[in-house]
Design a protein around this motif. Structure first.
Motif, PDB file in Angstrom:
ATOM      1  N   VAL A   1       0.847  -1.198   0.000  1.00  0.00           N
ATOM      2  CA  VAL A   1       0.000   0.000   0.000  1.00  0.00           C
ATOM      3  C   VAL A   1       0.884   1.251   0.000  1.00  0.00           C
ATOM      4  N   TRP A   2       1.965   1.209   0.751  1.00  0.00           N
ATOM      5  CA  TRP A   2       2.890   2.349   0.777  1.00  0.00           C
ATOM      6  C   TRP A   2       3.454   2.617  -0.618  1.00  0.00           C
ATOM      7  N   GLN A   3       3.754   1.535  -1.363  1.00  0.00           N
ATOM      8  CA  GLN A   3       4.325   1.717  -2.702  1.00  0.00           C
ATOM      9  C   GLN A   3       3.287   2.184  -3.713  1.00  0.00           C
ATOM     10  N   TYR A   4       2.117   1.553  -3.665  1.00  0.00           N
ATOM     11  CA  TYR A   4       1.167   1.739  -4.773  1.00  0.00           C
ATOM     12  C   TYR A   4      -0.085   2.503  -4.376  1.00  0.00           C
ATOM     13  N   GLY A   5      -0.260   2.809  -3.096  1.00  0.00           N
ATOM     14  CA  GLY A   5      -1.322   3.701  -2.690  1.00  0.00           C
ATOM     15  C   GLY A   5      -2.703   3.102  -2.645  1.00  0.00           C
TER      16      GLY A   5
ATOM     17  N   ALA B   1      -7.847 -15.752 -18.268  1.00  0.00           N
ATOM     18  CA  ALA B   1      -9.041 -15.051 -18.747  1.00  0.00           C
ATOM     19  C   ALA B   1      -8.717 -13.635 -19.214  1.00  0.00           C
ATOM     20  N   PHE B   2      -7.852 -12.946 -18.477  1.00  0.00           N
ATOM     21  CA  PHE B   2      -7.579 -11.536 -18.789  1.00  0.00           C
ATOM     22  C   PHE B   2      -6.079 -11.324 -18.977  1.00  0.00           C
ATOM     23  N   PRO B   3      -5.507 -11.919 -20.033  1.00  0.00           N
ATOM     24  CA  PRO B   3      -4.046 -11.850 -20.169  1.00  0.00           C
ATOM     25  C   PRO B   3      -3.520 -10.426 -20.311  1.00  0.00           C
ATOM     26  N   ALA B   4      -4.337  -9.523 -20.835  1.00  0.00           N
ATOM     27  CA  ALA B   4      -3.833  -8.151 -21.005  1.00  0.00           C
ATOM     28  C   ALA B   4      -3.840  -7.414 -19.671  1.00  0.00           C
ATOM     29  N   ALA B   5      -4.950  -7.519 -18.940  1.00  0.00           N
ATOM     30  CA  ALA B   5      -5.062  -6.747 -17.700  1.00  0.00           C
ATOM     31  C   ALA B   5      -4.033  -7.200 -16.670  1.00  0.00           C
ATOM     32  N   ILE B   6      -3.701  -8.480 -16.686  1.00  0.00           N
ATOM     33  CA  ILE B   6      -2.815  -8.971 -15.638  1.00  0.00           C
ATOM     34  C   ILE B   6      -1.357  -8.675 -15.963  1.00  0.00           C
ATOM     35  N   THR B   7      -1.118  -8.111 -17.126  1.00  0.00           N
ATOM     36  CA  THR B   7       0.242  -7.672 -17.418  1.00  0.00           C
ATOM     37  C   THR B   7       0.274  -6.164 -17.650  1.00  0.00           C
ATOM     38  N   SER B   8      -0.706  -5.455 -17.077  1.00  0.00           N
ATOM     39  CA  SER B   8      -0.695  -3.991 -17.137  1.00  0.00           C
ATOM     40  C   SER B   8      -0.191  -3.471 -15.800  1.00  0.00           C
ATOM     41  N   TRP B   9       0.991  -2.894 -15.804  1.00  0.00           N
ATOM     42  CA  TRP B   9       1.630  -2.524 -14.547  1.00  0.00           C
ATOM     43  C   TRP B   9       1.586  -1.020 -14.347  1.00  0.00           C
ATOM     44  N   VAL B  10       1.717  -0.627 -13.090  1.00  0.00           N
ATOM     45  CA  VAL B  10       1.772   0.800 -12.777  1.00  0.00           C
ATOM     46  C   VAL B  10       3.062   1.066 -12.013  1.00  0.00           C
ATOM     47  N   PRO B  11       3.542   2.296 -12.068  1.00  0.00           N
ATOM     48  CA  PRO B  11       4.792   2.625 -11.386  1.00  0.00           C
ATOM     49  C   PRO B  11       4.598   2.669  -9.868  1.00  0.00           C
ATOM     50  N   ALA B  12       5.649   2.298  -9.151  1.00  0.00           N
ATOM     51  CA  ALA B  12       5.631   2.431  -7.691  1.00  0.00           C
ATOM     52  C   ALA B  12       5.936   3.881  -7.333  1.00  0.00           C
ATOM     53  N   TYR B  13       5.543   4.284  -6.154  1.00  0.00           N
ATOM     54  CA  TYR B  13       5.810   5.622  -5.614  1.00  0.00           C
ATOM     55  C   TYR B  13       5.341   6.744  -6.527  1.00  0.00           C
ATOM     56  N   ALA B  14       4.191   6.552  -7.173  1.00  0.00           N
ATOM     57  CA  ALA B  14       3.618   7.665  -7.931  1.00  0.00           C
ATOM     58  C   ALA B  14       3.260   8.758  -6.926  1.00  0.00           C
ATOM     59  N   PRO B  15       3.542  10.029  -7.252  1.00  0.00           N
ATOM     60  CA  PRO B  15       3.360  11.089  -6.238  1.00  0.00           C
ATOM     61  C   PRO B  15       1.928  11.192  -5.718  1.00  0.00           C
ATOM     62  N   GLU B  16       0.961  10.929  -6.568  1.00  0.00           N
ATOM     63  CA  GLU B  16      -0.428  11.136  -6.129  1.00  0.00           C
ATOM     64  C   GLU B  16      -1.105   9.845  -5.711  1.00  0.00           C
ATOM     65  N   ARG B  17      -0.331   8.868  -5.279  1.00  0.00           N
ATOM     66  CA  ARG B  17      -0.937   7.555  -5.057  1.00  0.00           C
ATOM     67  C   ARG B  17      -1.887   7.526  -3.874  1.00  0.00           C
ATOM     68  N   PHE B  18      -1.757   8.497  -2.940  1.00  0.00           N
ATOM     69  CA  PHE B  18      -2.666   8.474  -1.795  1.00  0.00           C
ATOM     70  C   PHE B  18      -3.854   9.405  -1.955  1.00  0.00           C
ATOM     71  N   SER B  19      -3.882  10.133  -3.058  1.00  0.00           N
ATOM     72  CA  SER B  19      -5.023  11.034  -3.241  1.00  0.00           C
ATOM     73  C   SER B  19      -5.914  10.605  -4.397  1.00  0.00           C
TER      74      SER B  19
ATOM     75  N   ALA C   1       2.519  10.247 -14.589  1.00  0.00           N
ATOM     76  CA  ALA C   1       2.688  10.128 -13.141  1.00  0.00           C
ATOM     77  C   ALA C   1       4.157   9.976 -12.764  1.00  0.00           C
ATOM     78  N   VAL C   2       4.870   9.124 -13.453  1.00  0.00           N
ATOM     79  CA  VAL C   2       6.274   8.899 -13.112  1.00  0.00           C
ATOM     80  C   VAL C   2       7.093   8.977 -14.391  1.00  0.00           C
ATOM     81  N   ASP C   3       8.103   9.812 -14.363  1.00  0.00           N
ATOM     82  CA  ASP C   3       8.917  10.015 -15.556  1.00  0.00           C
ATOM     83  C   ASP C   3       9.674   8.737 -15.908  1.00  0.00           C
TER      84      ASP C   3
END
Lengths: 219, 230, 348
Positions: free
Chosen positions: C39-43, C135-153, C177-179
């Motif tokens: 949760v700390w990483q990904y909000g 079932a969802f091969p695309a969604a399960i390989t869609s990743w997001v960056p860790a420590y995005a600045p706005e992850r808690f808002s 979100a993350v450069d």
């Protein structure tokens, strides 16, 4: 297989037999190979059901008509010959009706010849019953098989493509469940339907025995 | 169900040989009649269906085409298609527009894909000597992965001008048409694979390469005879 | 209860107060720091996913209890663990509805169909994940960056995808979100771009990954706690990790350009959390001393084989499921020798 009761079945009961009580897919578990293989869409399932129904009804009627002149020794050869004939006929008919369906069903049209519902019905029913009753039973079985295939095909098409009979149900944003179009999807959906039927039947008739009334699967 | 066999029932009399032969012969004759009449009855519709399906497939990859003639390319030249494909010959389709001018050549390529054989129809532009169209006729590839060969626009762009010129030795293609990893296409005879669907992409490339490699050496020397519809 | 003056009984006479509930509550306790780190990483998105998957598992468990006509088994905590583990193996911004499907499948298909806790052949959490992977091969390989600045808002746009709908494309969102975000996991970057991620990034958690698989050190510490309390068999993670590292080392010796170092093999993907918390599932792992080692080595080696030669980038899930399926066989082949009996293999 029950012993014959004192009262013979009425014609209507003969017809309904295959739709519910002896449903080839859900109760007898016959013809699993085409059931799992071609049920990726409702259209395929319906076509396969109708094609099998045509072969089943035609061969059953013919077997019943000649049942008194076929010596026991050559009966299997005779039935196979008749079934193969109807499969060949239905093969041509489907090609004439729609090549798209023919390609979609592929080798499974020719493989109707080894569908054990058909030989099973010829041997167990048609060879011992007059034509009308044999035909009624075959029609019921065909409907039962088609319903079984459609039940699988509809669920797999709805979840796997968001469509039913090719008509989009949820709009372009629908997320297809890829697994439903793959062989595992066939097993999942078949298992879910069997679960449902067993649960339903057991609720209706509480049996003391814990064993589900289930035969062995055949391909 | 039906009457069960009774243990005390008398054993059935064994059938005589003539009875068996008579029954089998009768049934076989009946079945023969059924099959032949079904074949005769449907032949016309089946042929018409095949023609429509073929034309639809060819028109899709050769824009402007209005009619299709079927030919065999043989060692001795081009002959109108009839019956089975002779040994060493390759079947192809010449597509013409309304004025009867040659719009392009189409032929079928097939190769083993991930699940089953992938059959494609490709268009050959006799003027630019390139493959300029591809359509899938038959596949059983994984939905959402392999079946993208029919829809993925980036993949289909490979077949706008895929080099298929003959080499110094007119018996082979100048360059083998081959599939490369996505994003590494450098030459006009290379095909960018779909990432995640490499096996299917390669099947398409191999099918086209094999078919074009056999067809074009036989076809190109006689192209002039195809300029007008027959 | 009135006790008779003399009680005759066979051993054991001394018991530890160790029920399913107690073990499970300790496992949950050990997983909480990992979940908190996720949760700390990904909000917010990761938090919502964890809650949704657990809720889905609990509801499914209750539903299956009711259909099966048995008393509620919610309080044994196993469904909670399944949900928590499952959520930690999913991409952090996995659409919530797909997370709910995964939770349903994990419990219904992975556990209830076999007869409930103790009867399942495969690890339920991984069954759930395998289903959504298929079932969802695309969604399960869609990743997001860790420590995005706005992850808690703010939530990631994919989190609240409507049920049965395709999640929106978030590559633009993630880049904003993350450069420099590439959208590929370290394993995928190695496999397709031949780029190695530095161990520093792995340790700080600044990598693209499933919610709970990034911090190897934290997972090891939590696992050590469980091992110290004897709630998991330390030999399994040791066998898995050692055999995977050894395999990686052998391959690197053969071709140092192509294959990464053993440290990368250990830190990347879900190897550590899989070895610690999933391969060690008491129900689905072997029990014989030799069998446990075989099982661990099998999983470790198979994981590396899938990574190096398979079409997928990560192989831990299938390796463990395969190991689970083999566990009964391994148990049968490796019975401990009973004193006075001949060795198994000397039987003719």
């Amino acid at each position: 297989m029950s012993l014959p009761g004192p009262k013979p079945r009425s014609n209507l009961e003969e017809l309904l037999e295959g739709i519910w009580k002896q449903n080839p897919v859900f109760i007898m578990m016959l013809g699993m190979c085409p059931t799992l293989a071609v049920s990726v869409s409702a259209v395929n399932a319906l076509s396969m059901g109708l094609a099998t129904g045509f072969v089943l009804s035609g061969s059953t009627l013919l077997v019943s008509l000649i049942r008194n002149i076929v010596p026991r020794e050559v009966r299997i050869a005779t039935y196979i010959l008749i079934i193969a004939t109807f499969v060949t006929v239905v093969d041509y008919l489907i090609q004439a009706i729609s090549l798209a369906i023919y390609e979609a069903l592929g080798a499974f049209i020719q493989l109707i010849v080894v569908n054990c519902i058909i030989l099973g019905r010829a041997e167990a029913h048609a060879a011992r019953n007059p034509p009308l009753r044999a035909l009624l039973n075959a029609l019921g079985m065909s409907m039962g098989f088609t319903i079984g295939l459609l039940a699988l095909g509809a669920v797999r098409e709805i979840l796997g493509a968001g469509k039913l009979f090719g008509i989009s149900l949820f709009g372009p944003d629908f997320q297809p469940w890829v697994v439903m179009m793959l062989p595992p999807g066939g097993f999942f959906v078949l298992g879910a339907w069997l679960l449902f039927f067993n649960w339903f039947n057991r609720r209706k008739t509480p049996v003391a025995s814990d064993k589900p009334a289930q035969g062995h699967a055949h391909v | 169900m039906s009457a069960p066999p009774r243990l005390d029932a008398p054993l059935p009399q064994p059938a005589s040989s003539t009875a068996m032969l008579r029954t089998l012969g009768l049934v076989a004759g009946l079945c023969g009649i059924l099959i032949v009449s079904a074949y005769q009855g449907t032949q016309e519709a089946v042929t018409a269906n095949r023609k429509i399906a073929l034309e639809r497939a060819v028109f899709q990859i050769i824009p402007g085409a209005q009619r299709v003639d079927e030919y065999f390319a043989t060692r001795g030249g081009l002959v109108p298609a009839q019956g089975n494909v002779p040994d060493g010959a390759v079947k192809f389709y010449a597509a013409y527009d309304t004025a009867g001018k040659l719009r392009g050549i189409a032929a079928e390529g097939a190769a083993r894909g991930y699940a089953d054989t992938v059959r494609v129809l490709y268009a050959y532009d006799p003027v630019r000597r390139v493959i300029n169209g591809m359509g899938v006729i038959y596949m059983r590839e994984t939905p959402g992965i392999g079946d993208k060969i029919a829809t993925d626009s980036a993949f289909l762009r490979n077949f706008q001008a895929l080099d298929a010129s003959l080499g110094a030795d007119p018996q082979t293609l100048a360059n083998t048409i081959r599939v490369v990893k996505q994003g590494s296409k450098q030459h006009p005879w290379e095909i960018d694979a779909i990432s995640g669907a490499t096996i299917t992409s390669k099947a398409v490339g191999r099918g086209i390469n094999d078919s074009a490699g056999r067809l074009l050496p036989l076809l190109v020397p006689h192209l002039a005879s195809l300029k007008e519809a027959r | 209860m009135s006790s008779p003056l003399t009680e005759l009984r066979t051993a054991p006479h001394v018991k530890r107060n160790l029920g399913v509930e107690r073990i499970m509550s300790h496992v949950v306790l050990a997983l909480l720091p990992i979940a908190a780190f996720a949760v700390w990483q990904y909000g917010l998105s990761a938090l919502a996913l964890i809650i949704t998957v657990i809720a889905s598992c609990l509801l499914t468990e209750r539903l299956c209890n009711r259909l099966g006509g048995v008393a509620s088994t919610l309080s044994d905590g196993s469904a909670t663990i399944t949900g928590l583990l499952l959520a930690l193996t999913l991409p952090p911004a996995f659409p919530l509805w797909m997370g709910a499907v995964a939770g349903f499948m994990a419990i219904a298909l992975g556990k209830a169909l076999f007869g409930g806790l103790g009867f399942n052949v495969l690890n339920p959490a991984l069954v759930g994940r395998a289903f959504v992977q298929a079932a969802f091969p695309a969604a399960i390989t869609s990743w997001v960056p860790a420590y995005a600045p706005e992850r808690f808002s703010a939530f990631v746009p994919t989190t609240w995808t409507l049920p049965f709908m395709t999640p929106p494309d978030i590559s633009a969102w993630a880049k904003a979100a993350v450069d420099g975000f590439t959208g590929a996991t370290p394993l995928a970057r190695w496999k397709f771009e031949n780029v190695l991620t530095s161990p520093i990034d792995f340790l700080s958690g600044a990598v693209t990954a499933s919610a709970g698989e990034t911090s190897a050190i934290l997972i090891l510490l939590c696992g050590l706690y469980l091992a110290a309390r004897r709630f998991l068999d330390w030999r399994i993670p040791v066998a898995v990790l050692a055999s995977a590292a050894l395999t990686a080392w052998i391959f690197q010796l053969m071709d140092p350009v192509r294959y990464p170092d053993p440290l990368f093999a250990l830190l990347s993907g879900g190897l550590v959390i899989g070895a610690m918390f999933m391969a060690t599932d008491m129900v689905t792992s072997p029990v014989t001393p030799l069998g446990v080692w075989l099982y661990g080595v099998f999983i470790g080696v198979l994981t590396m084989m899938i990574r190096y030669f398979g079409g997928l980038t990560e192989g831990v899930m299938y390796a463990i499921l395969f190991g689970n399926a083999l566990a009964p066989l391994i148990d049968r082949l490796t019975p401990p020798r009973v004193f006075g009996h001949p060795r198994l293999w000397s039987r003719s």
